[in-house]
Design an enzyme around this catalytic site. Structure first.
Site, PDB file in Angstrom:
ATOM      1  N   TRP A 152       0.790  -1.230   0.000  1.00  0.00           N
ATOM      2  CA  TRP A 152       0.000   0.000   0.000  1.00  0.00           C
ATOM      3  C   TRP A 152       0.819   1.276   0.000  1.00  0.00           C
ATOM      4  O   TRP A 152       0.269   2.357  -0.157  1.00  0.00           O
ATOM      5  CB  TRP A 152      -0.959   0.029   1.183  1.00  0.00           C
ATOM      6  N   ASN A 153       2.129   1.197   0.192  1.00  0.00           N
ATOM      7  CA  ASN A 153       2.842   2.469   0.402  1.00  0.00           C
ATOM      8  C   ASN A 153       3.171   3.219  -0.888  1.00  0.00           C
ATOM      9  O   ASN A 153       3.168   4.448  -0.910  1.00  0.00           O
ATOM     10  CB  ASN A 153       4.089   2.243   1.263  1.00  0.00           C
ATOM     11  N   GLU A 249      10.306  -8.704  -2.392  1.00  0.00           N
ATOM     12  CA  GLU A 249      10.803  -7.407  -1.911  1.00  0.00           C
ATOM     13  C   GLU A 249      10.138  -7.177  -0.570  1.00  0.00           C
ATOM     14  O   GLU A 249       8.942  -6.879  -0.515  1.00  0.00           O
ATOM     15  CB  GLU A 249      10.391  -6.279  -2.865  1.00  0.00           C
ATOM     16  N   CYS A 283      10.295   1.434   2.716  1.00  0.00           N
ATOM     17  CA  CYS A 283      11.167   0.372   3.224  1.00  0.00           C
ATOM     18  C   CYS A 283      12.636   0.754   3.174  1.00  0.00           C
ATOM     19  O   CYS A 283      13.459   0.089   3.780  1.00  0.00           O
ATOM     20  CB  CYS A 283      10.901  -0.908   2.452  1.00  0.00           C
ATOM     21  N   GLU A 457      14.381  -5.737  -8.713  1.00  0.00           N
ATOM     22  CA  GLU A 457      13.481  -4.907  -9.497  1.00  0.00           C
ATOM     23  C   GLU A 457      14.369  -3.938 -10.286  1.00  0.00           C
ATOM     24  O   GLU A 457      15.534  -3.732  -9.951  1.00  0.00           O
ATOM     25  CB  GLU A 457      12.573  -4.061  -8.596  1.00  0.00           C
TER      26      GLU A 457
HETATM   27  P1  NAD Z   1       1.569  -7.007   3.437  1.00  0.00           P
HETATM   28  O1  NAD Z   1       2.606  -8.061   3.456  1.00  0.00           O
HETATM   29  O2  NAD Z   1       0.564  -6.990   4.493  1.00  0.00           O
HETATM   30  O3  NAD Z   1       0.758  -7.039   2.066  1.00  0.00           O
HETATM   31  C1  NAD Z   1       1.409  -6.963   0.812  1.00  0.00           C
HETATM   32  C2  NAD Z   1       0.517  -7.598  -0.233  1.00  0.00           C
HETATM   33  O4  NAD Z   1       0.460  -9.007   0.003  1.00  0.00           O
HETATM   34  C3  NAD Z   1      -0.935  -7.120  -0.201  1.00  0.00           C
HETATM   35  O5  NAD Z   1      -1.412  -7.013  -1.517  1.00  0.00           O
HETATM   36  C4  NAD Z   1      -1.639  -8.243   0.544  1.00  0.00           C
HETATM   37  O6  NAD Z   1      -3.010  -8.352   0.244  1.00  0.00           O
HETATM   38  C5  NAD Z   1      -0.888  -9.447   0.050  1.00  0.00           C
HETATM   39  N1  NAD Z   1      -0.926 -10.625   0.920  1.00  0.00           N
HETATM   40  C6  NAD Z   1      -1.099 -10.674   2.256  1.00  0.00           C
HETATM   41  N2  NAD Z   1      -1.045 -11.953   2.690  1.00  0.00           N
HETATM   42  C7  NAD Z   1      -0.821 -12.724   1.600  1.00  0.00           C
HETATM   43  C8  NAD Z   1      -0.648 -14.132   1.389  1.00  0.00           C
HETATM   44  N3  NAD Z   1      -0.685 -14.995   2.402  1.00  0.00           N
HETATM   45  N4  NAD Z   1      -0.418 -14.571   0.142  1.00  0.00           N
HETATM   46  C9  NAD Z   1      -0.349 -13.711  -0.890  1.00  0.00           C
HETATM   47  N5  NAD Z   1      -0.524 -12.382  -0.763  1.00  0.00           N
HETATM   48  C10 NAD Z   1      -0.742 -11.885   0.473  1.00  0.00           C
HETATM   49  O7  NAD Z   1       2.409  -5.659   3.363  1.00  0.00           O
HETATM   50  P2  NAD Z   1       1.812  -4.192   3.359  1.00  0.00           P
HETATM   51  O8  NAD Z   1       1.407  -3.947   4.764  1.00  0.00           O
HETATM   52  O9  NAD Z   1       0.857  -3.974   2.254  1.00  0.00           O
HETATM   53  O10 NAD Z   1       3.113  -3.336   2.978  1.00  0.00           O
HETATM   54  C11 NAD Z   1       4.025  -2.953   3.907  1.00  0.00           C
HETATM   55  C12 NAD Z   1       5.238  -3.863   3.889  1.00  0.00           C
HETATM   56  O11 NAD Z   1       5.786  -3.910   2.580  1.00  0.00           O
HETATM   57  C13 NAD Z   1       6.321  -3.336   4.764  1.00  0.00           C
HETATM   58  O12 NAD Z   1       6.850  -4.364   5.562  1.00  0.00           O
HETATM   59  C14 NAD Z   1       7.366  -2.821   3.799  1.00  0.00           C
HETATM   60  O13 NAD Z   1       8.666  -2.860   4.247  1.00  0.00           O
HETATM   61  C15 NAD Z   1       7.189  -3.693   2.626  1.00  0.00           C
HETATM   62  N6  NAD Z   1       7.659  -2.989   1.436  1.00  0.00           N
HETATM   63  C16 NAD Z   1       8.832  -3.413   0.845  1.00  0.00           C
HETATM   64  C17 NAD Z   1       9.309  -2.778  -0.280  1.00  0.00           C
HETATM   65  C18 NAD Z   1      10.569  -3.230  -0.941  1.00  0.00           C
HETATM   66  O14 NAD Z   1      10.798  -2.862  -2.066  1.00  0.00           O
HETATM   67  N7  NAD Z   1      11.388  -4.039  -0.305  1.00  0.00           N
HETATM   68  C19 NAD Z   1       8.604  -1.718  -0.837  1.00  0.00           C
HETATM   69  C20 NAD Z   1       7.422  -1.314  -0.226  1.00  0.00           C
HETATM   70  C21 NAD Z   1       6.961  -1.976   0.911  1.00  0.00           C
END
Ligand code: NAD
Length: 478
Positions: A152-153, A249, A283, A457
């Site tokens: 979502w970010n 990621e 992140c 990426e």
């Molecule tokens: P999240 O893990 O809760 O959700 C990410 C996505 O995964 C959503 O679309 C969600 O619906 C889906 N999802 C959740 N459970 C799942 C499952 N069991 N199987 C498949 N899909 C599933 O993360 P968030 O809260 O949306 O985002 C924040 C996190 O993302 C933070 O920890 C942040 O560090 C990370 N992030 C990383 C990067 C990077 O490039 N490394 C970039 C942005 C955000």
């Protein structure tokens, strides 16, 4: 809620009053008001999207790189032309300041343009005779249907980081945005319907269960997820059942290493601006500042002044540096981290509280007097909270920086060339910046080490990620 960009067939699904199944609700984090409720796609609906992608792959997988590049360039032009609509959608649904959202959309168009070019550069070893009488060559081929799951970010940016190389490499995709922020991805899918052949890009809306159905589907050959470390683990386990390729990621806990020979006041200003960008929900944000002992007091003083000058406010207000966090849950999570740090003896030098107004706003917060093994140093807060630690030597600095499970990004601030060389080599992070933080180039790879995941990426590496290599060997007859 604006209605102008929210028209067209895809929004029937977005607007449809959910009658059965589970429901997700997207909000405006600046007010806490709901924007829309939508039904989470069921495993059957996911399977239907995968089926469409499978059918479309038969044709799309055989297009030339030039044909795909032309369509990606058209997508970039259309996205740029609709930049204001997309920026407003991102501001409305994510709460990010409009100026930042506008910059992101322009950047997203460049991701598409870069991948359009990269699609046309083949990466393969030279064809030749490696065994007497046999000629070998390699082919780089698409994988087939790939599942893309975004957080979502940075909703649209993350979608472009995955979608552009996946399509450029000749795959068809099923894309699932975060249930909290589907708006800009919906807009993009609508725009893409006029550009891409049917079935090449398929959108499914839903929560983790919808994502899990996509990961489990046997016809999906690869899953690329950006999300939390815990989600990454679940995805890796689920993907193992069908042995699909996985790209992860995940989170970060980026250190910024400040040495006494750096221009401290300027560094403090830059680290304050980047540490709280997107309300710290980044992140790679510099959320662990580690300062050489000799510079600690003057740096901390300058940093706190810079942070106190940041304005947290309405994301539509051009003067706001950052807006709300994404949800009530995230606000409570941030508060919980700050509270536990306080109880553990840390000192909150700036901020430390939610802001008393509608929506989910939290003050820019600076925390000192923390130990390396404290939760606030070890775990990703993903909010406007930064810690400052003091280090007595280069070795201690390095040990503190590397002493977390994450390995996404780090920065070093020094004018000493030897030290720069040593630190850029020894820091265990996928991106290391010198005298800056947070800047990315689409030509360069981005991805984590350790618990921050694997796979790259951006850059030509991303095309490799979404394709596979085949060895073809020809034996001369006669
Ligand atoms: P999240 O893990 O809760 O959700 C990410 C996505 O995964 C959503 O679309 C969600 O619906 C889906 N999802 C959740 N459970 C799942 C499952 N069991 N199987 C498949 N899909 C599933 O993360 P968030 O809260 O949306 O985002 C924040 C996190 O993302 C933070 O920890 C942040 O560090 C990370 N992030 C990383 C990067 C990077 O490039 N490394 C970039 C942005 C955000």
């Amino acid at each position: 809620m604006p209605t102008a960009p929210l028209a067209g067939p895809l929004f029937d699904h977005w607007r449809a009053a959910p009658e059965n199944g589970t429901v997700s609700v997207a909000h405006n984090p600046a007010t806490g008001e709901p924007l829309a409720a939508f039904r989470n796609a069921t495993p059957e609906e996911v399977a239907s999207a995968v089926e469409k992608a499978t059918m479309a792959f038969r044709t799309w997988g055989r297009t030339t790189p030039a044909e795909r590049a032309t369509l990606l360039l058209t997508l970039a032009d259309r996205l740029e032309a609709a930049r204001e609509d997309f920026a407003r959608a991102e501001t409305l649904n994510v709460g990010k300041p409009l100026g930042l959202a506008r910059e992101e959309i322009a950047y997203d168009a460049d991701v598409l343009r870069f991948m359009a070019g990269a699609a046309r550069i083949a990466h393969a070893g030279a064809a030749g005779e490696y065994l007497d009488g046999n000629t070998s060559m390699t082919r780089r081929e698409p994988l087939g249907v790939v599942g893309l799951i975004t957080p979502w970010n940075y909703p649209l940016m993350e979608a472009m980081w995955k979608l552009a190389p996946a399509l450029a490499a000749g795959n068809t995709v099923v894309l699932k945005p975060s249930e909290l922020t589907p708006l800009s991805t919906l807009l993009f899918a609508q725009l893409a319907r006029e550009v891409l052949p049917d079935g090449v890009l398929n959108l499914v809306l839903g929560d983790g269960a919808t994502g899990a159905a996509l990961v489990e589907h046997p016809a999906v050959r690869m899953v690329s997820l950006t999300g939390d470390v815990s989600t990454g683990r679940k995805v890796a386990v689920a993907a193992s059942a069908t042995l699909k390729r996985v790209h992860l990621e995940l989170g970060g806990k980026a250190p910024a290493l400040v040495f006494a020979d750096a221009p401290l006041e300027a560094v403090a200003g830059e680290l304050a601006a980047t540490g709280y960008l997107n309300a710290g929900q980044d992140c790679t944000a510099p959320c662990r500042v580690i300062v050489e002992d000799a510079a600690y007091d003057s740096f901390t003083d300058a940093y706190c002044k810079a942070v106190a000058g940041l304005r947290c406010g309405d994301p539509e207000d051009e003067l706001s540096h950052f807006g709300p966090v994404i949800s009530q849950r995230q606000l409570e999570r941030v508060e919980g981290f700050v509270e536990r740090a306080r109880s553990a003896g840390a000192c909150v030098l700036v901020g430390g509280n939610r802001i008393d107004r509608p929506g989910w706003f939290h003050e820019a917060t600076v925390i000192t007097e923390v130990r390396q093994d404290d939760e606030i140093v070890q775990r990703e807060v993903f909010g406007p909270v930064v810690t400052i630690q003091r280090a007595g030597s280069d070795d201690e600095m390095l040990a503190m920086a590397n002493g977390v499970d994450y390995g996404l990004a780090a920065s070093v601030w020094t004018t000493d060339v030897s030290r720069s060389l040593r630190f850029t080599r020894e820091l265990a992070f996928g991106t290391v910046w010198l005298n800056q933080h947070l800047v990315l180039a689409n030509e360069m790879p981005f991805g984590g080490f350790g618990q921050s995941g694997y796979g790259k990426e951006l850059s030509a590496h991303a095309i490799d990620e979404y394709s596979q290599v085949k060895h073809v060997m020809l034996k001369a007859t006669g």
